[in-house]
Write a protein that holds these residues in place. Sequence first.
Motif, PDB file in Angstrom:
ATOM      1  N   LEU A   1      -6.384 -11.828 -11.315  1.00  0.00           N
ATOM      2  CA  LEU A   1      -5.844 -12.339 -10.055  1.00  0.00           C
ATOM      3  C   LEU A   1      -5.325 -11.208  -9.187  1.00  0.00           C
ATOM      4  O   LEU A   1      -5.464 -11.224  -7.969  1.00  0.00           O
ATOM      5  CB  LEU A   1      -4.728 -13.342 -10.353  1.00  0.00           C
ATOM      6  N   TRP A   2      -4.717 -10.194  -9.819  1.00  0.00           N
ATOM      7  CA  TRP A   2      -4.219  -9.033  -9.080  1.00  0.00           C
ATOM      8  C   TRP A   2      -5.370  -8.301  -8.384  1.00  0.00           C
ATOM      9  O   TRP A   2      -5.239  -7.845  -7.242  1.00  0.00           O
ATOM     10  CB  TRP A   2      -3.490  -8.101 -10.041  1.00  0.00           C
TER      11      TRP A   2
ATOM     12  N   VAL B   1      -3.856 -12.610 -15.198  1.00  0.00           N
ATOM     13  CA  VAL B   1      -2.992 -12.031 -14.163  1.00  0.00           C
ATOM     14  C   VAL B   1      -3.624 -10.775 -13.584  1.00  0.00           C
ATOM     15  O   VAL B   1      -3.610 -10.553 -12.365  1.00  0.00           O
ATOM     16  CB  VAL B   1      -1.591 -11.728 -14.744  1.00  0.00           C
TER      17      VAL B   1
ATOM     18  N   ARG C   1      -3.311 -11.763  -1.364  1.00  0.00           N
ATOM     19  CA  ARG C   1      -2.068 -12.511  -1.178  1.00  0.00           C
ATOM     20  C   ARG C   1      -1.180 -12.403  -2.410  1.00  0.00           C
ATOM     21  O   ARG C   1       0.038 -12.189  -2.292  1.00  0.00           O
ATOM     22  CB  ARG C   1      -2.399 -13.984  -0.899  1.00  0.00           C
ATOM     23  N   PHE C   2      -1.788 -12.504  -3.585  1.00  0.00           N
ATOM     24  CA  PHE C   2      -0.998 -12.391  -4.819  1.00  0.00           C
ATOM     25  C   PHE C   2      -0.401 -10.994  -4.955  1.00  0.00           C
ATOM     26  O   PHE C   2       0.775 -10.842  -5.325  1.00  0.00           O
ATOM     27  CB  PHE C   2      -1.890 -12.711  -6.021  1.00  0.00           C
ATOM     28  N   ARG C   3      -1.211  -9.953  -4.666  1.00  0.00           N
ATOM     29  CA  ARG C   3      -0.693  -8.582  -4.762  1.00  0.00           C
ATOM     30  C   ARG C   3       0.471  -8.358  -3.800  1.00  0.00           C
ATOM     31  O   ARG C   3       1.490  -7.770  -4.163  1.00  0.00           O
ATOM     32  CB  ARG C   3      -1.808  -7.579  -4.468  1.00  0.00           C
TER      33      ARG C   3
ATOM     34  N   SER D   1      -7.006 -11.142  -5.516  1.00  0.00           N
ATOM     35  CA  SER D   1      -6.239 -11.788  -4.461  1.00  0.00           C
ATOM     36  C   SER D   1      -5.302 -10.799  -3.773  1.00  0.00           C
ATOM     37  O   SER D   1      -4.377 -10.265  -4.397  1.00  0.00           O
ATOM     38  CB  SER D   1      -5.431 -12.959  -5.045  1.00  0.00           C
TER      39      SER D   1
ATOM     40  N   ALA E   1       3.562 -10.285  -4.970  1.00  0.00           N
ATOM     41  CA  ALA E   1       4.106  -9.684  -6.180  1.00  0.00           C
ATOM     42  C   ALA E   1       4.847  -8.386  -5.866  1.00  0.00           C
ATOM     43  O   ALA E   1       5.959  -8.147  -6.357  1.00  0.00           O
ATOM     44  CB  ALA E   1       2.975  -9.429  -7.186  1.00  0.00           C
TER      45      ALA E   1
ATOM     46  N   ARG F   1       0.528 -16.600   4.192  1.00  0.00           N
ATOM     47  CA  ARG F   1      -0.426 -17.689   4.350  1.00  0.00           C
ATOM     48  C   ARG F   1      -0.945 -17.746   5.783  1.00  0.00           C
ATOM     49  O   ARG F   1      -2.147 -17.952   6.015  1.00  0.00           O
ATOM     50  CB  ARG F   1       0.241 -19.011   3.983  1.00  0.00           C
TER      51      ARG F   1
ATOM     52  N   TRP G   1       5.536 -15.959   1.391  1.00  0.00           N
ATOM     53  CA  TRP G   1       4.384 -16.842   1.179  1.00  0.00           C
ATOM     54  C   TRP G   1       3.943 -17.489   2.482  1.00  0.00           C
ATOM     55  O   TRP G   1       2.742 -17.557   2.777  1.00  0.00           O
ATOM     56  CB  TRP G   1       4.732 -17.900   0.150  1.00  0.00           C
TER      57      TRP G   1
END
Length: 557
Positions: free
Chosen positions: A27-28, A24, A33-35, A31, A38, A236, A232
């Motif tokens: 990924l933080w 995790v 997008r993930f940050r 990415s 989140a 995206r 999302w």
Amino acid sequence: MTATSVTPAPVASWRDWRSWPRSVVGLWRRSMRFRTIAVTLLLTSLAIFITCVAMALVIQNDLFESRKSDALEKAQRAVAEAQTTLDNSNVADDRAALQALWRSVQTDLARAAATDLITASPIESPEGGGFIPPEFRAGGLSVDMVSDQLRARVAEKGDRQQSWQSIAVPAEEGSSPPGIVVGQQLLVPGKAVYEVYIAYDLSDSDETLLFVQRTLWLAGISLVAIVAAISWLVLRAVSAPIVEASETSARLAAGDLGVRLPVRGEDELAVLARSFNAMADSIEAQIKELGELSLVQQRFVSDVSHELRTPLTTIRLAADMINDQKGDFEPTTARTAELLHTQVQRFDTLLADLLEISRYDAGSVQLEVEATGLAQVAEEIVDQMRPLADQHGVELRLVAPGGYSPVDMDPRRVRRVLRNLVGNAIEHGEGRPIVVTVDSNQHAVAAGVRDFGLGMRPEDAQRVFDRFWRADPSRKRTIGGTGLGLSIALGDARLHGGTLEVWSELGVGTNFVLTIPRHPGDLAGPSPVPLEPQEGIADLGVLTQPIATADAEGGDR
């Protein structure tokens, strides 16, 4: 009938479960997008949680206040009607009539209060005694369930005034739902003063509140899910061009000069794509121009070097012949012949190095591999360089705990690397000992050349492999290096799939380490010879003169 075996499904190990926080975190970091999602979900969830809690508290408080006001109003109306009935009656001392009146009052209280949780007991009786109506209770409520504080407030306030408190009302099956009890005085004219308590069950309010809270939480969770889906979709749409630009720029940085970003629309991303494409066109044009210039330069160096070989050979032969006859010349002429011979030899060496560099630039260098022990090669170089070391008053030491087993290498090039390193150490060692260390492990063999001379600054050590670069141009070369030795040595090391590294500290000395893998392309783990040496000059047991502080080393470095 054949038996079949069933392979159980793999179960995630405890180590897999422990590794997910690192995944995790990775990924933080990687990415955007993930940050963004989140952080959006975290802040949205926090805002919705605070809103739901606040709304639940407000609704709970309003619902309780509404039920309390309704209970107080009903209780006051019921007691007022009962008091009116008692005031309008004229039963005097007729016991039967008083009992009938008291039963009527109980019925009126239950009807007007809309609850069967009622109790009444006398507080005080008038002087003179006589019959007074007895205490009564309904619905399981008794005076004993009322706190002493409420009873004291009811006794102090007198009639027409109410007091209340929360209470656990009696119910079936031993349960005690929350409720509220209202206390007030009731006066039986000429007989006694009673404390009347009317209780109301608030369990229906709890059920209503629970339903409202459940609805709020379901709405909050649904809202978080909706926000997550919207975030999302939006991210995206926004991040897809950014991801595409990132991947394209990575490909451009890797050398794919033909990649470009598609231009869509007229928005900021389209402007970014056009700017990126213009930058890529400019970089491609400049790289092509530099490549062409580099080819021209390489061809020029190669052509000039080859063209100079023939006249230089003639000049060298003539210089050798003149140098051989210098004993017949006058002293000035003899010295001139000696200088001519020395400089022609240096010119020949420089020309050979230029030719070698041109081969590296053209990518036409090939190894002539044979199984050779690095320790034996180092011993040969130490023996060859010992006369030169003696001329400079330098002690050469060879320490070889390993490196005797044969390894596939080009011995000619390895000898050239070690010869160059030892020669530099002799020139810059300031007369102090030089230690050549050879060792090996299961992955590689290595040779280190350590001197205790002036050393270099960190910024100088980073440029020591540059062509023709000298840390201190004022220092003269005493051995006659060309300024290309370390650059060629680095090329030889890389050609073997190995490394040539340098450690240096001003006033302490310098250490070069050549590492060659046992198998090409398999240079794993640390070098057998540490780059940063652990021993000092005192560990050698040799007393030498102190070294004057200087800026950095010169020569082929």
